[in-house]
Design an enzyme around this catalytic site. Sequence first.
Site, PDB file in Angstrom:
ATOM      1  N   VAL A 175      -4.144   1.377  -4.536  1.00 18.29           N
ATOM      2  CA  VAL A 175      -2.753   1.616  -4.945  1.00 18.29           C
ATOM      3  C   VAL A 175      -1.809   1.135  -3.855  1.00 18.29           C
ATOM      4  CG1 VAL A 175      -1.041   3.351  -5.616  1.00 18.29           C
ATOM      5  CG2 VAL A 175      -3.420   3.644  -6.289  1.00 18.29           C
ATOM      6  N   LYS A 232      -2.717   2.299 -11.551  1.00 20.62           N
ATOM      7  CA  LYS A 232      -2.313   2.932 -10.288  1.00 20.62           C
ATOM      8  C   LYS A 232      -1.609   4.267 -10.558  1.00 20.62           C
ATOM      9  CE  LYS A 232      -1.940  -1.610  -8.204  1.00 20.62           C
ATOM     10  NZ  LYS A 232      -1.032  -2.748  -8.006  1.00 20.62           N
TER      11      LYS A 232
END
Length: 450
Positions: free
Chosen positions: A139, A212
């Site tokens: 992420v 994400k």
Amino acid sequence: MADTVAPSAAKTLKVALLGAGNVGAEVARILLTDADALAERTGARLELAGIAVRSIDAPRTFPLPRELFTTDASALVRGADIVIELMGGIEPARTLILEAIEHGATVVTGNKALLAVDGPSLYEKADAAGVQLSYEAAVAGAIPILRPIRDSLAGDKITRVMGIVNGTTNYILDQMDTTGAQFADALAEAQRLGYAEADPTADIEGHDAAAKGAILASLSFHTRFALEDVHCQGITSITANDIAAAREAGYVIKLLAIAEKIDGMDDDGTETSGVSVRVHPTLLPRDHPLGAVHGAFNAVFVEAENAGQLMFYGQGAGGAPTASAVLGDVVSAARRLVLGGPGRTETTTGRLPVLGIDAVTTRYYIGMDAADQPGVLSKISALFAEHGVSIETMRQTVHTEPGDGESAGSAELRIVTHRAGEAALAATVKAIEGLDVINSVTSVLRVEGV
Ligand code: NAP
């Protein structure tokens, strides 16, 4: 007494690297060139035992010893203390990670696509085997965001996370905002500069940001969320006109991944809470911290009960920046292996229900093309009132002058609402579309950050 471990005296941990592409080659470079510093920081020598690739002779961004390369990833995994998976894709990455877990190796990965589809089962298997699975690089690239959420904010309660977590779409929207370009031209420019792939679907349709978003939500709310729990809308329908209208009203359009806790009440008066996770183009006030994130940069804005507002900003992709996040996980894992015990990586004791997009109330921006004739505004205002959606601002720009008696001129109307629910807003828009004085509703976008 010295507080560092002499590199020569340190314990050795065998590291298997799966993949030597953009990120993997940079990870190998850091492991080889910074070996002494890493040994001092971890108390162990991190020995790069081998690098598994598809093609041993493929060109690398950094010259790496040929004898380290192998095409037998499975054999490499079986002899490793730490396995770094940077192949990408679902298979063979998943099978190799499972093999690593079975052999008791610590796993570090940056593979958000795999975590999005199979994360919960991999975390469970790692937990059951007592090994650590870390994925900071999955992420927002270089930005340390998962460990701060998991560790630094573990004593707080996160209420909302809003992130620009896809650099490609941020680049495209920023180009449209700064140059007035249309979506297709900004996308072509992003592809020319290497920010967007030849097939940009995963980025522009919001799928990468949704993957994400699921990871951020899971860690923030101690509850596992999968990709299908995320409401997802990309940026392909955003026009130069939307961007210009937003700018004129003091907003900028960003693709945000938003995870927020929503407190509500059941019909019988029982308090309920849940979490909504969504990805969609969003209007933000231009002076919001996320509004100042330009180009392909990423940023995550976290709101917590006690910490208040926090902003994490940096490069969301790229070989060396992403390798920095990978090495952070490797050093942390090596420290744990030296001290003994895997440590728990995350908790899932929140058990909050997933709320659909219908549970979200937010402000909306609605653009429409209307006839420029008396009474239009009052008809539209009446429909909003009828559906319980309150108007905050309404702007009108006359496009064309009335014709020579045959047709009325047209006007662009831009309305920003107060907070409203998805269902009420959708019903309002449907009713407006049915008005004979409306040519078309040109955009419906959510507004956050105010
Ligand atoms: P990449 O440049 O495509 O490199 C992939 C590497 O894996 C290559 O070295 C390739 O070998 C190897 N590989 C692929 N399939 C294989 C197989 N079946 N068997 C053996 N080796 C195989 O990928 P990347 O950009 O470095 O990304 C790696 C991971 O990091 C992905 O999960 C990605 O989502 C994640 N990530 C990347 C970035 C970024 O900025 N690039 C940012 C955040 C996260 P060959 O070299 O021989 O083809």
